[in-house]
Design an enzyme around this catalytic site. Structure first.
Site, PDB file in Angstrom:
ATOM      1  N   HIS A 178      45.641  41.613  47.435  1.00  0.00           N
ATOM      2  CA  HIS A 178      46.842  41.230  46.720  1.00  0.00           C
ATOM      3  C   HIS A 178      48.040  42.035  47.214  1.00  0.00           C
ATOM      4  O   HIS A 178      47.918  43.213  47.553  1.00  0.00           O
ATOM      5  CB  HIS A 178      46.669  41.467  45.217  1.00  0.00           C
ATOM      6  CG  HIS A 178      45.572  40.658  44.608  1.00  0.00           C
ATOM      7  ND1 HIS A 178      44.917  41.029  43.460  1.00  0.00           N
ATOM      8  CD2 HIS A 178      45.012  39.470  44.991  1.00  0.00           C
ATOM      9  CE1 HIS A 178      44.001  40.117  43.155  1.00  0.00           C
ATOM     10  NE2 HIS A 178      44.034  39.171  44.068  1.00  0.00           N
ATOM     11  N   LYS A 184      51.777  50.885  43.698  1.00  0.00           N
ATOM     12  CA  LYS A 184      50.723  51.011  42.692  1.00  0.00           C
ATOM     13  C   LYS A 184      50.075  52.387  42.800  1.00  0.00           C
ATOM     14  O   LYS A 184      49.918  52.939  43.882  1.00  0.00           O
ATOM     15  CB  LYS A 184      49.648  49.945  42.914  1.00  0.00           C
ATOM     16  CG  LYS A 184      50.140  48.514  42.799  1.00  0.00           C
ATOM     17  CD  LYS A 184      49.031  47.530  43.147  1.00  0.00           C
ATOM     18  CE  LYS A 184      49.528  46.095  43.062  1.00  0.00           C
ATOM     19  NZ  LYS A 184      48.474  45.130  43.445  1.00  0.00           N
ATOM     20  N   TYR A 199      46.098  50.380  36.886  1.00  0.00           N
ATOM     21  CA  TYR A 199      47.200  50.321  37.837  1.00  0.00           C
ATOM     22  C   TYR A 199      48.485  50.780  37.153  1.00  0.00           C
ATOM     23  O   TYR A 199      48.925  50.144  36.186  1.00  0.00           O
ATOM     24  CB  TYR A 199      47.464  48.885  38.304  1.00  0.00           C
ATOM     25  CG  TYR A 199      46.348  48.130  38.937  1.00  0.00           C
ATOM     26  CD1 TYR A 199      46.229  48.064  40.324  1.00  0.00           C
ATOM     27  CD2 TYR A 199      45.443  47.416  38.167  1.00  0.00           C
ATOM     28  CE1 TYR A 199      45.222  47.309  40.914  1.00  0.00           C
ATOM     29  CE2 TYR A 199      44.436  46.668  38.746  1.00  0.00           C
ATOM     30  CZ  TYR A 199      44.329  46.624  40.124  1.00  0.00           C
ATOM     31  OH  TYR A 199      43.338  45.887  40.704  1.00  0.00           O
ATOM     32  N   ASP A 255      41.609  33.768  44.854  1.00  0.00           N
ATOM     33  CA  ASP A 255      41.248  34.666  45.958  1.00  0.00           C
ATOM     34  C   ASP A 255      40.356  33.965  46.975  1.00  0.00           C
ATOM     35  O   ASP A 255      40.490  34.174  48.184  1.00  0.00           O
ATOM     36  CB  ASP A 255      40.563  35.919  45.424  1.00  0.00           C
ATOM     37  CG  ASP A 255      41.529  36.880  44.741  1.00  0.00           C
ATOM     38  OD1 ASP A 255      42.754  36.744  44.953  1.00  0.00           O
ATOM     39  OD2 ASP A 255      41.060  37.761  43.996  1.00  0.00           O
TER      40      ASP A 255
END
Length: 207
Positions: free
Chosen positions: A62, A72, A132, A173
């Site tokens: 991602h 992140k 995250y 995905d």
């Protein structure tokens, strides 16, 4: 905490010092000034996300387009996982390079992923929970996916998948474009735009 740059420039591995006694343990998971001094990056969380995964769940790869970009700070708060960061910034001298880290709730190691890099992980235990800290809030239409099993990337997911296990992925995905397709569609960040963003954030912090 120890902070070291990974094989992917602008990604860092953070190893906290665990202080233990008869009650359990304590550690600092994130310290803004220490991270900024060690990395040169300015990271101020704007959103916190958690995901919980069954064993052999693969989430990724991602990324977030620039603008707005999203850095992140990733930790595993329950269970364990194999975390993978890939440099897919167009024009980067390390384009296509990846690095991986086993994150678990006991060691409390974290990974900082700068804007423009892409990220994914595979859970190594049931009920694995990942946290995250994100530098920007979610903006619809800015996230993108890259096919994690693209042969051109050759990422080491098999290290973490259980023997005979079946990888679990979202439909999005599974159907994600390959690296070549993503580049053709203009999904990937340009290295020069990433460097400009890093510099702008430093300037705003210094002002």
């Amino acid at each position: 905490m120890g902070i070291t740059e990974m094989a992917v420039p602008d990604a860092y591995r953070i190893t906290p010092r665990l202080l233990g006694d008869a009650r359990g343990s304590f550690h600092e998971s994130y310290a803004h000034d220490a991270l900024a001094e060690a990395t040169g990056h300015v990271f101020r969380p704007s959103q916190v996300n958690y995901s919980v995964s069954r064993r052999d769940t693969l989430r990724g790869l991602h990324g977030v387009s620039i603008p707005p970009g999203q850095a992140k700070y990733v930790t595993c708060v329950r269970g364990s996982l194999l975390d993978v960061v890939v440099d897919l910034r167009l024009g980067s001298p390390t384009f296509g390079v990846y690095d991986s880290t086993v994150l678990d709730a006991h060691e409390a190691t974290a990974v900082y992923v700068a804007e423009g890099l892409v990220h994914g992980f595979v859970a190594m235990e049931d009920d694995t929970c990942i946290s995250y800290l994100c530098s920007t809030q979610y903006v619809p239409g800015t996230q993108f996916e890259i096919q994690p099993f693209d042969a051109e990337l050759a990422l080491p997911w098999e290290r973490a998948v259980s023997p005979g296990g079946k990888v679990l992925m979202s439909g999005k995905d599974e159907q994600a474009p390959t690296l070549a397709q993503a580049a053709d569609r203009g999904l990937l960040a340009r290295y020069e735009d990433c460097l400009a963003l890093y510099a702008r954030l430093r300037g705003e912090a210094a002002a």
